[in-house]
Enzyme design. Structure first.
Site, mmCIF file in Angstrom:
data_model
loop_
_atom_site.group_PDB
_atom_site.id
_atom_site.type_symbol
_atom_site.label_atom_id
_atom_site.label_comp_id
_atom_site.label_asym_id
_atom_site.label_seq_id
_atom_site.Cartn_x
_atom_site.Cartn_y
_atom_site.Cartn_z
ATOM 1 N N LYS A 1 24.704 -5.711 -2.398
ATOM 2 C CA LYS A 1 26.148 -5.989 -2.492
ATOM 3 C C LYS A 1 26.886 -5.363 -1.312
ATOM 4 O O LYS A 1 28.103 -5.327 -1.275
ATOM 5 C CB LYS A 1 26.712 -5.407 -3.792
ATOM 6 N N ARG B 1 0.800 -1.221 0.000
ATOM 7 C CA ARG B 1 0.000 0.000 0.000
ATOM 8 C C ARG B 1 0.838 1.279 0.000
ATOM 9 O O ARG B 1 0.628 2.170 -0.814
ATOM 10 C CB ARG B 1 -0.894 0.049 1.250
ATOM 11 N N THR B 2 1.792 1.362 0.931
ATOM 12 C CA THR B 2 2.509 2.625 1.116
ATOM 13 C C THR B 2 3.299 2.979 -0.137
ATOM 14 O O THR B 2 3.256 4.120 -0.607
ATOM 15 C CB THR B 2 3.435 2.518 2.345
ATOM 16 N N HIS C 1 5.499 5.960 11.415
ATOM 17 C CA HIS C 1 4.921 5.884 10.065
ATOM 18 C C HIS C 1 3.963 7.076 9.947
ATOM 19 O O HIS C 1 2.743 6.906 9.958
ATOM 20 C CB HIS C 1 4.195 4.543 9.941
ATOM 21 N N ARG D 1 11.505 3.882 3.346
ATOM 22 C CA ARG D 1 11.045 2.842 4.282
ATOM 23 C C ARG D 1 12.255 1.980 4.600
ATOM 24 O O ARG D 1 12.963 1.537 3.690
ATOM 25 C CB ARG D 1 9.940 1.997 3.667
HETATM 26 C C1 NCD Z 1 1.843 -1.066 8.300
HETATM 27 C C2 NCD Z 1 3.347 -0.921 8.283
HETATM 28 O O1 NCD Z 1 4.011 -1.314 7.330
HETATM 29 O O2 NCD Z 1 3.828 -0.399 9.274
HETATM 30 N N1 NCD Z 1 1.246 -1.150 7.056
HETATM 31 C C3 NCD Z 1 1.155 -0.075 6.222
HETATM 32 O O3 NCD Z 1 2.068 0.687 6.038
HETATM 33 N N2 NCD Z 1 -0.025 0.121 5.613
HETATM 34 C C4 NCD Z 1 1.351 -2.040 9.288
HETATM 35 C C5 NCD Z 1 1.760 -3.480 9.202
HETATM 36 O O4 NCD Z 1 2.698 -3.863 8.516
HETATM 37 O O5 NCD Z 1 1.097 -4.295 9.878
#
Ligand code: NCD
Length: 329
Positions: free
Chosen positions: A83, A55-56, A135, A105
């Site tokens: 690497k 999703r993100t 997040h 991320r």
């Molecule tokens: C979350 C995350 O990656 O922190 N999901 C997200 O970004 N939509 C929550 C999760 O992984 O459970």
């Protein structure tokens, strides 16, 4: 507004409301045949993903493209990171290629803060989830979703709204960002979790704690289910999945105990049968899919404000100009 978005705690109440209001304006775009604005034409945004994401990552990419930015997707798998290249050398490489913003991320808590504090990158750093830390754009899209449902007659913030987060708080960056932002917006936060899945020091967080989901449900306006993050666990935190679901899982019987207008939220990915039954996940009260759609508008607003529209409190000399969404059209 600060130049980077690393933590939800970076946002003042005014910053948060500006992002949510801008997202509300930008959301109107998704109903149009042509969903693009020229706002970030000629700007380069790099999506630097060291950890899996559905999703993100997609939602940042859609947001960047709707604002006409040049988008570069960089994932650790298939790059020189596998690497052994360091975060510093990766960042310097991206800077050399002219990145105006980096959406990162990372499995290590603190990686986005390290980038933001360094002089390796000159642009904005946006945290898309770092380890078990934060997040912030997830918390913003959650607040956006709550505002729409819980303030149907308008109303700016979430003052007095009761938000309950249930599950693996210990490993959840979503929970940490939400507790900051929800407090900034005036909501009351309650965590429900087994004691083993609550972090040390939680008594100092601005929230209530409960171990009894059933007693909290009737006093909840928005219920947020958290996934049990097995990939971050190196021990047994509860006896069995069945036991966990019985005490902390959301099901049809529990949904009936919520007030009429209350919503059930989930950041995804959902583990159906564990923290949420299919009956709840597929019910009209569950906003999981709507949260994904709202994520695009909120991320557009963040990118727009950081790259195109705001004057930063911590700006370098070439601070961007102030604009409105209207003039950007
Ligand atoms: C979350 C995350 O990656 O922190 N999901 C997200 O970004 N939509 C929550 C999760 O992984 O459970």
């Amino acid at each position: 507004m600060k130049r980077h978005l690393v933590s939800a705690a970076d946002l003042s109440r005014d910053d948060a409301l500006l992002i949510l209001d801008t997202a509300e304006e930008l959301a109107q775009l998704s109903g149009r045949a042509v969903k693009k604005l020229p706002t970030l034409r000629g700007r380069t945004v790099v999506n630097l993903f060291f950890e899996d994401s559905t999703r993100t990552k997609t939602s940042f990419e859609v947001a960047e493209k709707r604002l006409s930015a040049d988008v570069i997707n960089f994932s650790a798998k298939g790059s020189s990171v596998s690497k052994g290249e360091s975060l510093k050398d990766t960042a310097l490489t991206l800077q050399a290629m002219g990145a105006d913003a980096v959406v990162i991320r990372h499995h290590a808590s603190g990686a986005p803060a390290r980038l933001a504090q360094s002089d390796w990158l000159h642009g904005s750093v946006i945290n898309a989830g770092d380890g078990t830390h934060e997040h912030p754009t997830q918390a913003l899209l959650d607040a956006f979703t709550m505002r729409r449902h819980l303030n149907p007659g308008g109303g700016n913030d979430l003052a007095g709204r009761r938000v309950t987060l249930v599950g693996d708080v210990l490993h959840s960056r979503v929970a940490r960002s939400n507790v900051h932002l929800l407090n900034t917006l005036g909501a009351q936060v309650t965590f429900v979790a087994p004691p083993t899945l609550l972090p040390i020091g939680i008594e100092n967080w601005p929230c209530e704690i409960s171990y009894d989901l059933d007693s909290v449900l009737p006093k909840t306006d928005a219920l947020m289910m958290l996934r049990v993050q097995r990939e971050r666990m190196n021990a047994a935190f509860f006896p069995t999945e069945r036991e966990y679901s019985r005490r902390y899982g959301m099901n049809g019987r529990r949904m009936a105990q919520l007030p009429d207008r209350a919503i059930v939220m989930h950041p995804g990915p959902m583990v159906r049968g564990m923290e949420i039954t299919a009956e709840v996940a597929d019910s009209p009260r569950c906003t999981a899919i709507e949260q994904v759609a709202n994520g695009v508008s909120v991320r557009m607003a963040v990118l727009y404000l950081l790259l195109g529209g705001a004057v930063f409190a911590d700006a370098p000399t070439d601070a961007p100009r102030t604009d409105s969404v209207e003039t950007a059209k």
